[in-house]
Design a protein around this motif. Structure first.
Motif, mmCIF file in Angstrom:
data_model
loop_
_atom_site.group_PDB
_atom_site.id
_atom_site.type_symbol
_atom_site.label_atom_id
_atom_site.label_comp_id
_atom_site.label_asym_id
_atom_site.label_seq_id
_atom_site.Cartn_x
_atom_site.Cartn_y
_atom_site.Cartn_z
ATOM 1 N N ALA A 396 0.872 -1.173 0.000
ATOM 2 C CA ALA A 396 0.000 0.000 0.000
ATOM 3 C C ALA A 396 0.906 1.218 0.000
ATOM 4 O O ALA A 396 1.669 1.423 0.946
ATOM 5 N N PHE A 397 0.851 2.058 -1.080
ATOM 6 C CA PHE A 397 1.775 3.182 -1.149
ATOM 7 C C PHE A 397 1.039 4.447 -1.539
ATOM 8 O O PHE A 397 -0.043 4.435 -2.116
ATOM 9 N N GLY A 398 1.640 5.552 -1.185
ATOM 10 C CA GLY A 398 1.148 6.873 -1.521
ATOM 11 C C GLY A 398 2.305 7.837 -1.381
ATOM 12 O O GLY A 398 3.441 7.500 -1.706
ATOM 13 N N THR A 399 2.036 9.035 -0.865
ATOM 14 C CA THR A 399 3.105 10.004 -0.619
ATOM 15 C C THR A 399 3.118 10.367 0.840
ATOM 16 O O THR A 399 2.181 10.093 1.586
ATOM 17 N N SER A 400 4.220 11.013 1.260
ATOM 18 C CA SER A 400 4.382 11.348 2.677
ATOM 19 C C SER A 400 3.505 12.502 3.109
ATOM 20 O O SER A 400 3.394 12.786 4.293
ATOM 21 N N ARG A 401 2.869 13.217 2.167
ATOM 22 C CA ARG A 401 2.059 14.381 2.538
ATOM 23 C C ARG A 401 0.664 13.988 3.040
ATOM 24 O O ARG A 401 -0.098 14.803 3.514
ATOM 25 N N GLN A 405 -2.907 5.377 2.997
ATOM 26 C CA GLN A 405 -2.420 4.006 2.966
ATOM 27 C C GLN A 405 -2.232 3.436 4.376
ATOM 28 O O GLN A 405 -2.452 2.250 4.614
ATOM 29 N N PHE A 406 -1.842 4.298 5.349
ATOM 30 C CA PHE A 406 -1.706 3.837 6.730
ATOM 31 C C PHE A 406 -3.071 3.464 7.306
ATOM 32 O O PHE A 406 -3.215 2.457 8.002
ATOM 33 N N GLY A 411 -5.686 1.024 10.065
ATOM 34 C CA GLY A 411 -6.937 1.524 10.594
ATOM 35 C C GLY A 411 -6.748 2.802 11.385
ATOM 36 O O GLY A 411 -5.631 3.260 11.643
ATOM 37 N N ASP A 412 -7.879 3.391 11.778
ATOM 38 C CA ASP A 412 -7.820 4.577 12.642
ATOM 39 C C ASP A 412 -8.368 4.211 14.010
ATOM 40 O O ASP A 412 -7.744 3.459 14.735
ATOM 41 N N LEU A 533 4.061 2.090 2.489
ATOM 42 C CA LEU A 533 5.109 3.012 2.042
ATOM 43 C C LEU A 533 4.563 4.426 1.980
ATOM 44 O O LEU A 533 3.461 4.662 1.470
ATOM 45 N N PHE A 534 5.344 5.399 2.479
ATOM 46 C CA PHE A 534 4.982 6.806 2.422
ATOM 47 C C PHE A 534 5.790 7.534 1.339
ATOM 48 O O PHE A 534 5.759 8.751 1.270
ATOM 49 N N GLU A 535 6.515 6.746 0.518
ATOM 50 C CA GLU A 535 7.280 7.303 -0.589
ATOM 51 C C GLU A 535 7.016 6.439 -1.814
ATOM 52 O O GLU A 535 7.301 5.241 -1.819
#
Length: 591
Positions: A396-401, A405-406, A411-412, A533-535
């Motif tokens: 699961a990836f996206g960007t750090s901004r 994905q987290f 979950g929250d 991933l946050f990058e």
């Protein structure tokens, strides 16, 4: 680790019991003895065991609940010893998860006053004291003779008859030399005697230990004999009761004969009763045999059900393998967030950026606001692939901004419906379905997040309860065995809190090892690695065959390019246009 054994009013430390030190406790014949063994700084998997010689003691032991003193975990076990018990007792602290399972131990020698061991020990001490006193007396006599000889020499020098006196002195010296030789012989004999005493003492100790073992074996035989005697007595009582019943029947027959004078009629009635009892007994035996036959049939049916279950499982596994074969080795799906498609035209499973002719086409695109359980339906077949012995990689990836994905993976507030908890719940659910008399499924796991600051570049940090602070190479990280859902849930919560503790987010991953065993032998081992991933560049570098890679990128690439590996990429979009373009480009490159 410190181990001690104690009784009321007496304390015994392991340092006093290791090596050749003697730790002897005398027990009063009229009192029971309570021995308590304590271990500090004990690991969660450590336990205390008592042994009588080489035999483990399983009865008469009270294990107290562990106590935490600061960071030290203290465990203890109390052994209740009968008054007549003598011999060597060993308390051993054993850690089953450590490579060296020998543990630390404390030896306690119990003996009754006046026992053979005490007599042998006292005899050796008396002999040693007598030998020492004899040596001291001989040395004193020799010293006296030497002093007297020297005084005689000085007196003889002042006399005129030096020749005769000198000869007398020489004679005295010879006599002294002879006595010194005898003294040395006596000393040698005393030393030899002491050595013989030590050897005999060692043999006495060996005989005592052997005697204790024989006594234990004899006690076991006596208990078995006692049980047999009790059974014989019980059988004798049953026979006596049956004989008494026969006598009562005969007495009743005789009484009836005397009362009515019709012996034949009464005898016939009693024979009919006996015949009825025999028929009842025959019916009972028939019913018992029928019950045994039914029980055998039930067991046979149960075994057949297990065989049919395994056939069904193999059939389902073939179906799942075909289903995975129909998918591409690398399957990409996009998860858009509310507001992320502003300026983007969606047509089925493709995106087209406005004011641009660039089109991004993917195998699957989720609708905006898709729930975690809906996303998990795509992940589920990759979990099944791992249970069947394959290797699965879910990224699961996206960007750090932003961090959608987290939320998808961890979950929250409702974290139990996230991908990671649903994955380990599915594994334990399948494990319970597969588990039979011959088959079982065991789960091991790794939880880590990768530190990327200046001091810890590329270091994988794991939960503190796994006893590993961090390591540079993810492949060298230890895996932790999880026996039930609660144990792995504790690790997951600790891992999740360590990620969210700081303000910044780090790339993180969870890896499950699924061992399927048959007759306690591992048949297959599958893995599923779930990465957050946050990058976006890390996801891209993972699937590039050339170029330098970080330890995490190389670790993921090794999994992705295995022969039987299946990969799922969950590309997350947020509201930022630049982030959307970056994520779509990476997803399209991989796809």
């Amino acid at each position: 680790m410190f181990v001690s054994a104690s009784i009321p009013g007496f304390s015994l430390g392991i340092d006093l019991c290791d090596g050749d030190a003697s730790c002897v406790i005398q027990i009063q014949p009229s009192k029971s003895t309570k021995l308590t063994c304590t271990a500090t700084d004990a690991s969660p998997s450590m336990e205390l065991k008592w042994f009588n010689g080489s035999s483990e003691i399983t009865e008469g032991i009270e294990n107290k609940s562990p106590v935490m003193t600061g960071t030290s975990r203290i465990i203890s076990a109390t052994l209740y010893v009968a008054p007549e018990c003598t011999g060597s007792l060993i308390c051993q602290a054993v850690d089953h998860n450590a490579k060296d399972v020998s543990g630390r131990f404390a030896l306690v020698q119990l003996q009754l006053p006046g026992s053979a061991i005490k007599e042998a020990s006292t005899g050796w001490m008396v002999t040693a004291i007598i030998s020492l006193v004899t040596c001291i007396v001989l040395i004193a006599v020799l010293a006296f003779i030497i002093v007297k000889s020297r005084k005689t020499k000085r007196k003889d020098k002042s006399k005129p008859e030096e020749g005769e006196k000198l000869m007398e002195v020489n004679d005295k010296d010879k006599e002294i030399n002879v006595k010194q030789g005898k003294m040395e012989e006596l000393t040698t004999k005393v030393n030899d005697r002491d050595n013989e005493i030590k050897v005999k003492q060692g043999k006495i100790d060996e005989l005592t230990a052997e005697t204790q073992i024989k006594d234990n074996e004899l006690q076991v035989k006596v208990r078995e004999l006692t049980k047999l005697q009790e059974e014989v007595i019980k059988k004798d009582n049953e026979i006596k009761n049956n004989v008494e019943e026969i006598y009562q029947l005969k007495a009743a027959i005789q009484s009836k004969d005397n009362e009515t004078g019709n012996k034949d009629e009464e005898l016939s009635r009693l024979k009919a009763v006996i015949k009825s009892k025999d028929e009842d007994l025959s019916r009972f035996k028939t019913h018992e045999q029928e019950s045994l036959d039914k029980l055998k049939k039930v067991k046979s049916d149960e075994e057949q059900i297990k065989i049919n279950f395994r056939k069904l499982e193999n059939s389902e596994r073939s179906f799942r393998e075909k289903k995975m074969d129909d998918l591409e080795n690398i399957y990409v799906t996009v998860i858009p967030k509310g507001g992320s498609l502003v300026g983007i035209k969606r047509d089925g499973n493709s995106f087209t950026l406005k004011h641009s002719s660039t089109m991004y086409r993917f195998p699957h695109i989720f609708s905006i606001g898709a729930a975690a359980r809906e996303i998990y339906e795509k992940v589920n077949c990759y979990v099944e692939n791992a249970i069947d012995g394959g290797d699965s990689l879910v990224i699961a990836f996206g960007t750090s901004r932003s961090n959608p994905q987290f939320t998808t993976m961890y979950g929250d507030t409702e974290w139990k419906n996230a991908i990671l908890p649903l994955t380990y719940k599915k594994i334990f659910e399948r494990a319970n379905q597969i588990k039979t008399r011959k088959y079982s499924v065991n789960l091991r796991s790794r939880f880590a997040h990768v530190l990327e600051d200046e001091n810890n570049k590329g270091t994988s940090k794991v939960p503190e309860s796994t006893f590993v602070d961090g390591c540079k190479d993810p492949m060298t990280m230890p895996s932790t065995e999880s026996k039930d859902e609660n144990s792995i849930e504790r690790l997951f919560i600790e891992h999740r809190e360590s990620i969210t503790k700081g303000g910044s987010k780090h790339n993180c991953y969870v890896q499950y090892f699924i061992d399927t065993e048959e007759d306690h032998k591992t048949m297959t081992t599958g893995t599923i690695t779930l990465v957050t991933l946050f990058e976006a560049r890390v996801a891209k570098a993972t699937f590039e065959k050339e170029g330098l890679k970080s330890p995490l990128e190389q670790f993921l690439a090794d999994i992705a390019y295995k022969a039987n590996s299946r990969c799922l990429l969950l590309a997350h979009l947020n509201e930022d246009k630049d982030d959307v373009k970056e994520v779509l480009k990476v997803a399209k490159t991989v796809c």
